[in-house]
Design a protein around this motif. Structure first.
Motif, PDB file in Angstrom:
ATOM      1  N   PHE A   1       0.538  -0.995   0.122  1.00 21.35           N
ATOM      2  CA  PHE A   1       0.138  -0.362  -0.122  1.00 21.35           C
ATOM      3  C   PHE A   1       1.337   1.451   0.237  1.00 21.35           C
ATOM      4  CE2 PHE A   1      -4.212  -1.740   0.958  1.00 21.35           C
ATOM      5  CZ  PHE A   1      -3.725  -3.158   1.533  1.00 21.35           C
ATOM      6  N   THR A   2       0.765   1.790  -0.510  1.00 22.39           N
ATOM      7  CA  THR A   2       0.782   3.940  -0.775  1.00 22.39           C
ATOM      8  C   THR A   2       0.866   4.633   0.283  1.00 22.39           C
ATOM      9  OG1 THR A   2      -0.365   4.419  -2.245  1.00 22.39           O
ATOM     10  CG2 THR A   2       0.894   3.610  -3.637  1.00 22.39           C
ATOM     11  N   THR A   3       0.118   4.257   1.588  1.00 25.70           N
ATOM     12  CA  THR A   3      -0.093   4.700   2.451  1.00 25.70           C
ATOM     13  C   THR A   3      -0.348   4.159   3.326  1.00 25.70           C
ATOM     14  OG1 THR A   3      -2.294   5.925   2.130  1.00 25.70           O
ATOM     15  CG2 THR A   3      -0.814   6.939   0.919  1.00 25.70           C
ATOM     16  N   ARG A   4      -0.445   4.112   4.520  1.00 25.18           N
ATOM     17  CA  ARG A   4      -1.322   3.748   5.923  1.00 25.18           C
ATOM     18  C   ARG A   4      -2.814   3.501   5.479  1.00 25.18           C
ATOM     19  NH1 ARG A   4      -0.286   4.459  12.145  1.00 25.18           N
ATOM     20  NH2 ARG A   4      -2.409   6.547  11.631  1.00 25.18           N
ATOM     21  N   ALA A   5      -2.993   4.934   5.278  1.00 24.43           N
ATOM     22  CA  ALA A   5      -4.376   4.899   5.363  1.00 24.43           C
ATOM     23  C   ALA A   5      -5.820   4.056   4.702  1.00 24.43           C
ATOM     24  CB  ALA A   5      -5.566   6.446   5.054  1.00 24.43           C
ATOM     25  N   ALA A   6      -5.046   3.590   3.276  1.00 22.89           N
ATOM     26  CA  ALA A   6      -4.901   2.855   2.706  1.00 22.89           C
ATOM     27  C   ALA A   6      -5.334   0.919   3.382  1.00 22.89           C
ATOM     28  CB  ALA A   6      -4.465   3.089   1.464  1.00 22.89           C
ATOM     29  N   LEU A   7      -4.054   1.354   3.915  1.00 26.02           N
ATOM     30  CA  LEU A   7      -4.429  -0.473   4.381  1.00 26.02           C
ATOM     31  C   LEU A   7      -4.904   0.092   5.279  1.00 26.02           C
ATOM     32  CD1 LEU A   7      -2.380  -2.618   5.131  1.00 26.02           C
ATOM     33  CD2 LEU A   7      -1.126  -0.904   6.272  1.00 26.02           C
ATOM     34  N   PHE A   8      -5.363   0.823   6.458  1.00 25.55           N
ATOM     35  CA  PHE A   8      -6.149   0.879   7.652  1.00 25.55           C
ATOM     36  C   PHE A   8      -7.805  -0.047   7.021  1.00 25.55           C
ATOM     37  CE2 PHE A   8      -3.942   2.481  11.445  1.00 25.55           C
ATOM     38  CZ  PHE A   8      -3.369   1.961  11.068  1.00 25.55           C
TER      39      PHE A   8
ATOM     40  N   TRP B   1       2.916  -4.337   2.938  1.00 23.11           N
ATOM     41  CA  TRP B   1       3.996  -3.005   3.438  1.00 23.11           C
ATOM     42  C   TRP B   1       3.310  -1.575   3.007  1.00 23.11           C
ATOM     43  CZ3 TRP B   1       8.666  -4.917   0.582  1.00 23.11           C
ATOM     44  CH2 TRP B   1       9.257  -5.729   1.428  1.00 23.11           C
ATOM     45  N   VAL B   2       3.481  -0.824   3.882  1.00 24.19           N
ATOM     46  CA  VAL B   2       3.693   0.576   3.152  1.00 24.19           C
ATOM     47  C   VAL B   2       4.381   1.420   2.888  1.00 24.19           C
ATOM     48  CG1 VAL B   2       2.461   2.955   4.281  1.00 24.19           C
ATOM     49  CG2 VAL B   2       1.149   0.372   4.872  1.00 24.19           C
ATOM     50  N   ILE B   3       4.214   1.373   1.608  1.00 22.46           N
ATOM     51  CA  ILE B   3       5.923   2.147   1.210  1.00 22.46           C
ATOM     52  C   ILE B   3       5.686   3.711   1.092  1.00 22.46           C
ATOM     53  CG2 ILE B   3       6.148  -0.058   0.322  1.00 22.46           C
ATOM     54  CD1 ILE B   3       6.229   0.803  -2.342  1.00 22.46           C
ATOM     55  N   GLY B   4       4.566   4.572   0.703  1.00 19.18           N
ATOM     56  CA  GLY B   4       5.205   5.924   0.334  1.00 19.18           C
ATOM     57  C   GLY B   4       4.280   6.470   1.314  1.00 19.18           C
ATOM     58  N   ASP B   5       3.884   6.482   2.277  1.00 18.09           N
ATOM     59  CA  ASP B   5       3.266   7.743   3.814  1.00 18.09           C
ATOM     60  C   ASP B   5       3.859   8.635   3.008  1.00 18.09           C
ATOM     61  OD1 ASP B   5       0.162   7.076   5.454  1.00 18.09           O
ATOM     62  OD2 ASP B   5       1.885   8.923   5.585  1.00 18.09           O
ATOM     63  N   SER B   6       3.017   9.803   3.039  1.00 20.68           N
ATOM     64  CA  SER B   6       3.989  11.227   3.768  1.00 20.68           C
ATOM     65  C   SER B   6       4.623  11.257   5.410  1.00 20.68           C
ATOM     66  CB  SER B   6       2.918  12.323   3.457  1.00 20.68           C
ATOM     67  OG  SER B   6       2.073  12.472   3.797  1.00 20.68           O
TER      68      SER B   6
ATOM     69  N   ILE C   1       6.563  -2.537   8.510  1.00 23.63           N
ATOM     70  CA  ILE C   1       6.142  -4.132   7.836  1.00 23.63           C
ATOM     71  C   ILE C   1       4.441  -4.436   8.452  1.00 23.63           C
ATOM     72  CG2 ILE C   1       6.302  -6.403   7.534  1.00 23.63           C
ATOM     73  CD1 ILE C   1       8.965  -5.991   6.612  1.00 23.63           C
ATOM     74  N   TYR C   2       3.782  -4.426   8.177  1.00 21.07           N
ATOM     75  CA  TYR C   2       2.496  -4.669   9.279  1.00 21.07           C
ATOM     76  C   TYR C   2       1.829  -6.315   9.075  1.00 21.07           C
ATOM     77  CZ  TYR C   2       1.736   0.572   9.564  1.00 21.07           C
ATOM     78  OH  TYR C   2       2.226   2.316   9.407  1.00 21.07           O
ATOM     79  N   ARG C   3       1.338  -6.098  10.523  1.00 22.39           N
ATOM     80  CA  ARG C   3       0.539  -7.890  10.620  1.00 22.39           C
ATOM     81  C   ARG C   3      -1.212  -7.991  10.578  1.00 22.39           C
ATOM     82  NH1 ARG C   3       3.459 -10.145  15.226  1.00 22.39           N
ATOM     83  NH2 ARG C   3       1.728  -9.018  16.258  1.00 22.39           N
ATOM     84  N   LYS C   4      -1.247  -8.508   9.974  1.00 24.84           N
ATOM     85  CA  LYS C   4      -3.277  -8.141  10.447  1.00 24.84           C
ATOM     86  C   LYS C   4      -3.381  -8.943  11.415  1.00 24.84           C
ATOM     87  CE  LYS C   4      -7.411  -7.653   9.115  1.00 24.84           C
ATOM     88  NZ  LYS C   4      -8.246  -8.671   9.539  1.00 24.84           N
ATOM     89  N   ASN C   5      -4.445  -8.988  12.771  1.00 26.06           N
ATOM     90  CA  ASN C   5      -5.452  -8.894  13.391  1.00 26.06           C
ATOM     91  C   ASN C   5      -6.442  -9.148  13.178  1.00 26.06           C
ATOM     92  OD1 ASN C   5      -2.219  -8.432  14.806  1.00 26.06           O
ATOM     93  ND2 ASN C   5      -3.024  -6.371  14.770  1.00 26.06           N
ATOM     94  N   GLY C   6      -7.299 -10.715  13.999  1.00 24.58           N
ATOM     95  CA  GLY C   6      -8.371 -10.754  13.127  1.00 24.58           C
ATOM     96  C   GLY C   6      -8.401 -11.300  12.384  1.00 24.58           C
ATOM     97  N   THR C   7      -9.495 -11.831  12.013  1.00 25.66           N
ATOM     98  CA  THR C   7     -10.319 -12.387  10.667  1.00 25.66           C
ATOM     99  C   THR C   7     -10.785 -11.787   9.722  1.00 25.66           C
ATOM    100  OG1 THR C   7     -12.529 -12.365  11.491  1.00 25.66           O
ATOM    101  CG2 THR C   7     -11.053 -14.479  12.694  1.00 25.66           C
ATOM    102  N   SER C   8     -10.454 -11.996   8.261  1.00 27.95           N
ATOM    103  CA  SER C   8     -11.409 -11.109   7.629  1.00 27.95           C
ATOM    104  C   SER C   8     -12.305 -10.279   7.703  1.00 27.95           C
ATOM    105  CB  SER C   8     -11.481 -12.403   5.922  1.00 27.95           C
ATOM    106  OG  SER C   8     -11.249 -11.307   4.857  1.00 27.95           O
ATOM    107  N   GLY C   9     -12.029  -9.473   7.356  1.00 31.99           N
ATOM    108  CA  GLY C   9     -13.370  -8.389   7.595  1.00 31.99           C
ATOM    109  C   GLY C   9     -13.042  -7.389   8.765  1.00 31.99           C
ATOM    110  N   THR C  10     -12.875  -8.090   9.672  1.00 33.96           N
ATOM    111  CA  THR C  10     -12.262  -7.310  10.873  1.00 33.96           C
ATOM    112  C   THR C  10     -11.399  -7.128  11.800  1.00 33.96           C
ATOM    113  OG1 THR C  10     -12.514  -9.755  12.411  1.00 33.96           O
ATOM    114  CG2 THR C  10     -14.863  -9.445  11.337  1.00 33.96           C
TER     115      THR C  10
ATOM    116  N   SER D   1      -7.205  -5.656  13.073  1.00 35.99           N
ATOM    117  CA  SER D   1      -6.894  -4.257  12.838  1.00 35.99           C
ATOM    118  C   SER D   1      -5.154  -4.691  11.889  1.00 35.99           C
ATOM    119  CB  SER D   1      -6.734  -3.325  13.881  1.00 35.99           C
ATOM    120  OG  SER D   1      -6.191  -4.116  14.994  1.00 35.99           O
ATOM    121  N   TRP D   2      -4.625  -3.609  11.956  1.00 37.53           N
ATOM    122  CA  TRP D   2      -3.799  -4.307  11.211  1.00 37.53           C
ATOM    123  C   TRP D   2      -2.481  -3.543  12.150  1.00 37.53           C
ATOM    124  CZ3 TRP D   2      -1.597  -6.381   7.087  1.00 37.53           C
ATOM    125  CH2 TRP D   2      -3.131  -6.454   6.106  1.00 37.53           C
ATOM    126  N   THR D   3      -1.208  -3.904  12.791  1.00 35.58           N
ATOM    127  CA  THR D   3      -0.330  -3.706  13.619  1.00 35.58           C
ATOM    128  C   THR D   3       1.469  -3.137  13.207  1.00 35.58           C
ATOM    129  OG1 THR D   3      -1.077  -4.501  15.600  1.00 35.58           O
ATOM    130  CG2 THR D   3       1.044  -4.315  15.525  1.00 35.58           C
TER     131      THR D   3
END
Length: 823
Positions: free
Chosen positions: A47-54, A66-71, A78-87, A89-91
């Protein structure tokens, strides 16, 4: 877990190689396939921004992204997904795994406040390589990556960078940490200093060699025609003292090309002894302007560059014309000319606005006047300001644009304006050319009293053949007389001295003395004027005088002409050596579907005191008061809508009849007349009715023509009461209606016969016969249409009686002949 591949496929002793066990191979393969499948099912995203990832939670637990272009730099990682698909958060769990980043410094900052950019955001886990473009001049130097907060550059030992510690061309390696950019190596090093001193000595020793090498490189480049020497600005080129014909930076005549990049101009180096060069550098290198796509710019020939409209460019223009390329100017700029530019064969001007700087130098100043007889001149969007004060110039010599002869010229969208006597544009003796959308205005003379003769013309075609003019715009041509504007003596669209085979299509002409003026010796012939509007002229809207012949005026309108909307007149002198008669007699002009509106508005008495929408009048030549002939007004309209009417006649013919062809009106109308005025007056018409005022004796059994000594009307000199008064002669072939009657005194014996002869031949179907009677006088009548082809054969009324003696035809026997169908 199965055995590793190294164990399964072990070599074994060379004398007894190990054979792999197939069950072990299958177990290893199954394990590998399951591993690949697991990676595919849980592969990472970028993802280019964290907002797009979240915003994207459609991932299973423990998915990687990965988030590679956030201002915001700290949001990248590098982020890891917490919880099942659709719910869930990212850490963020780590930095991006880039070992090296390249930071580009293009000099956007300063030597002590560097600005650099990287393809991806910087982090403390990556080494950054950055170039230096300028020596630092302070001991505290900062760097900002990608527009983020400035980091203080420190040496590896934590010290600020010394003055000159960063030099142009250096590559530095460091890590961004906290508020610092820490260099990997220490700037302060005795070994580095020693090496630098040795390098400095070596550089000084080889400086001379470098200079020679540079000069050789320049000379080599200059010697290659396809590698131009480039200057950014024109002023840099003319001020240059480096280039020379010999020395350290030599150029080669005829080969070296020089460019001005900001203008897109090219030059070729001329020989050192050239005298026809266009510009020269401060160092003495002479240059010829080179065309690009066939064009040069007029300013390529300005030694000092463009200054203002008061700077004379005539010499530069002359050089540009001689080059033979198409010449452009800069739209919106005005170029001063002191004197006359002389276009030659093939000259092409485009987007050039010229201002005459010496309008009063002579009485014949022309800003552009072509060499005599040259052809293929093209002017596109050329503007000329004559720039006079009205007190100079002359009608026969001064103009903004003057083309002298030649053919195949093209004039597109050109404009001329400015005071002084003379013309806006003149075309003298040209042939096979076009003038498209010319605009001429504000051509004014200045005089204390009204001059006796013409002073100004907007556009003059003199002795030209086979040409066309499209959509001319002309306005405000006249003079400042006694301090006030007067339209008098300012003609607008003029044709003279024998123009032929030309066409005028459309246009708007207003505010002058004469709108369209076709006049002069030799006369104009074979011309057509279509769809022109003329407004507010002091005398004539469309004037055709002297020797015009075989012309047509179609669908034109004249509004508020002071004397006449349309006027045609004859010769002014009995003998004109340029115009032999009768071959050049003015005749056969047809005006079709034209309108004259509110004629006589603001009439000054010039031309006529009885304004007419359409008028035919003789010239001053006493021998030719019966010309012009053959003028036909067809479906024309003359209307005065003013509250106080000023139009005296809708149509008026003042020509004395002298023969065919006749001046005629066909299907014309008018309305609105001044006191005493009327629809039409004076027109010739092919109709005649005659009668006898006394009794005529008719011998027995002799067909006798009746002589007529009186006329009710004769529109075309068809009958004479003194010569051959028994005959009517038609003016031209055509269908005619004949009516006749005669009364014979009473007598009972025999019969009475009434007939018509033409050229001595009886017209059988035109007759009347009655028996004699003693009760009363006999009246015989006949009527019918007949085609007359022999105009020399008179039409006569004959009476025959066979009573045995002479009988009288009473007075008032009559014969009428009139044309009924026009050819």
């Amino acid at each position: 877990m199965p055995q590793t591949a190294a164990v399964i496929w072990a070599d074994g002793p060379s004398t007894s190689p190990q054979e792999p066990d197939k069950s072990q191979i299958r177990a290893w393969g199954t394990w590998l396939e399951s591993f690949i499948s697991a990676i595919g099912a849980n592969s990472g995203s970028v993802f280019t921004t964290r907002a797009a990832l979240f915003a994207d939670l459609a991932h299973v637990a423990n998915s990687m992204a990965w988030v590679i272009g956030d201002s915001t730099t700290v949001y990248n990682g590098i982020y890891r997904k917490n919880g099942t698909s659709g719910t869930g958060s990212w850490t963020r769990v780590g930095d991006l795994p880039y070992s090296f980043l390249t930071a580009v410094n293009v000099g956007a900052g300063t030597p002590n406040a560097i600005q650099a950019t990287t393809a991806i955001p910087v982090s403390a886990s990556a080494l950054i390589v950055m170039n230096v473009v300028e020596d630092n001049t302070a001991s505290s130097v900062t760097v900002s990556f990608n527009g983020s907060s400035a980091l203080t550059i420190k040496s590896n030992s934590g010290n600020n960078i010394s003055v000159g510690g960063l030099t142009a061309g250096m590559q530095v390696l460091g890590i961004a940490t906290g508020s610092e950019f820490r260099l990997v190596s220490d700037q302060v090093s005795a070994a580095i200093i020693a090496d630098a001193e040795a390098a400095a000595a070596a550089a000084a020793a080889s400086a001379g060699t470098a200079t020679v090498a540079a000069a050789s490189a320049v000379a080599a480049a200059a010697a290659i025609t396809n590698i131009p020497i480039v200057f950014k600005a024109f002023a840099d080129l003319t001020a240059d003292t480096i280039l020379s014909y010999s020395g350290s930076f030599p150029v080669v005549a005829g080969s070296t090309v020089v460019q001005v990049s900001s203008k897109g101009w090219n030059y070729l180096v001329a020989a050192s002894g050239a005298s026809d060069h266009h510009i020269v550098t401060a160092g003495g290198v002479k240059l010829y302007a080179l065309p690009i796509d066939g064009y040069v710019h007029i300013e390529q020939f300005f030694q000092a560059g463009y200054n203002n409209s008061s700077t004379d460019i005539l010499a530069s223009m002359t050089k540009a014309i001689a080059l033979g390329a198409r010449i452009r100017g800069t739209p919106g700029r005005i170029y001063g000319v002191s004197g006359t530019g002389v276009p030659i064969q093939g000259t092409w001007f485009e987007d050039l606005a010229l201002k005459q700087l010496a309008p009063a130098a002579t009485s014949t100043v022309c800003t552009l006047k072509s060499a005599a007889g040259v052809s293929n001149i093209t002017l596109r969007r050329v503007t000329v300001d004559r720039n006079g004060n009205g007190a100079s110039g002359s009608l026969n010599g001064a103009a903004g644009i003057w083309l002298e002869g030649g053919s195949l010229h093209t004039i597109d969208d050109c404009e001329v304006f400015g005071s002084d006597a003379g013309a806006g544009m003149v075309f003298n003796g040209c042939s096979n050319f076009k003038v498209n959308r010319p605009y001429v205005h504000d051509i004014l003379y200045v005089a204390a009293t009204l001059p006796a003769n013409d002073q100004c013309m907007a556009i003059l075609f003199n002795g030209c053949t086979n040409f066309s003019i499209f959509e001319a715009r002309i306005n405000h041509v006249g003079g400042i007389v006694g301090g006030s504007f007067r339209r008098a003596q300012g003609r607008m669209l003029c044709f003279g001295f024998g123009c032929s085979q030309f066409r005028v299509y459309g246009g708007e002409i207003q505010d002058g003395d004469v709108g369209i003026d076709l006049s002069g010796s030799k006369g104009n012939s074979y011309y057509t004027v279509i769809g022109v509007a003329v407004r507010d002229v002091e005398t004539w809207g469309i004037k055709q005088s002297n020797y015009n012949r075989f012309g047509r005026i179609v669908a034109c309108d004249v509004y508020r002409a002071g004397a006449a909307g349309y006027v045609l007149s004859g010769p002014t002198v009995n003998v004109d050596p340029d115009t032999p008669m009768p071959a050049s007699a003015p005749r056969n002009i047809t005006i079709i579907g034209c309108g004259a509106w509110d004629t006589g508005n603001d009439n000054t008495g010039r031309g006529t005191s009885q304004p007419a929408g359409f008028q035919i009048m003789p010239g001053a030549a006493s021998s030719y008061q019966d010309y012009p002939r053959g003028v036909r007004f067809v479906s024309c309209t003359a209307v005065d809508t003013q509250a106080v009417k000023t139009q005296f006649n809708g149509f008026r013919n003042e020509i004395s009849y002298g023969g065919v062809p006749l001046n005629e009106m066909v299907d014309c109308r008018s309305e609105g007349y001044a006191v005493g005025g009327q629809h039409s007056a004076g027109f010739h018409y092919p109709a005649c009715r005659v009668y006898n005022s006394a009794a005529v004796a008719i011998p027995n059994n002799v067909s006798t023509a009746i002589g007529f000594d009186s006329e009710d009307y004769d529109g075309a000199a068809m009958h004479s009461t003194s010569v051959n008064n028994d005959a009517i002669f038609v003016p031209h072939p055509g269908w005619y209606h004949i009516d006749a009657e005669a009364t014979v005194v009473a007598n009972a014996t025999g019969s009475r016969f009434l007939g018509i002869t033409q050229g001595g031949v009886v017209i059988a179907r035109l007759r009347d016969q009655q028996p004699g009677t003693s009760a009363n006088d006999h009246t015989l009548k006949l009527s019918g249409d007949v085609y007359i082809s022999d105009v020399a054969g008179g039409i006569r009324l004959t009476v025959l009686q066979n009573s045995g003696g002479t009988l009288n035809v009473n007075a008032n026997a009559s014969l009428s002949v009139r044309q009924v169908l026009f050819n």
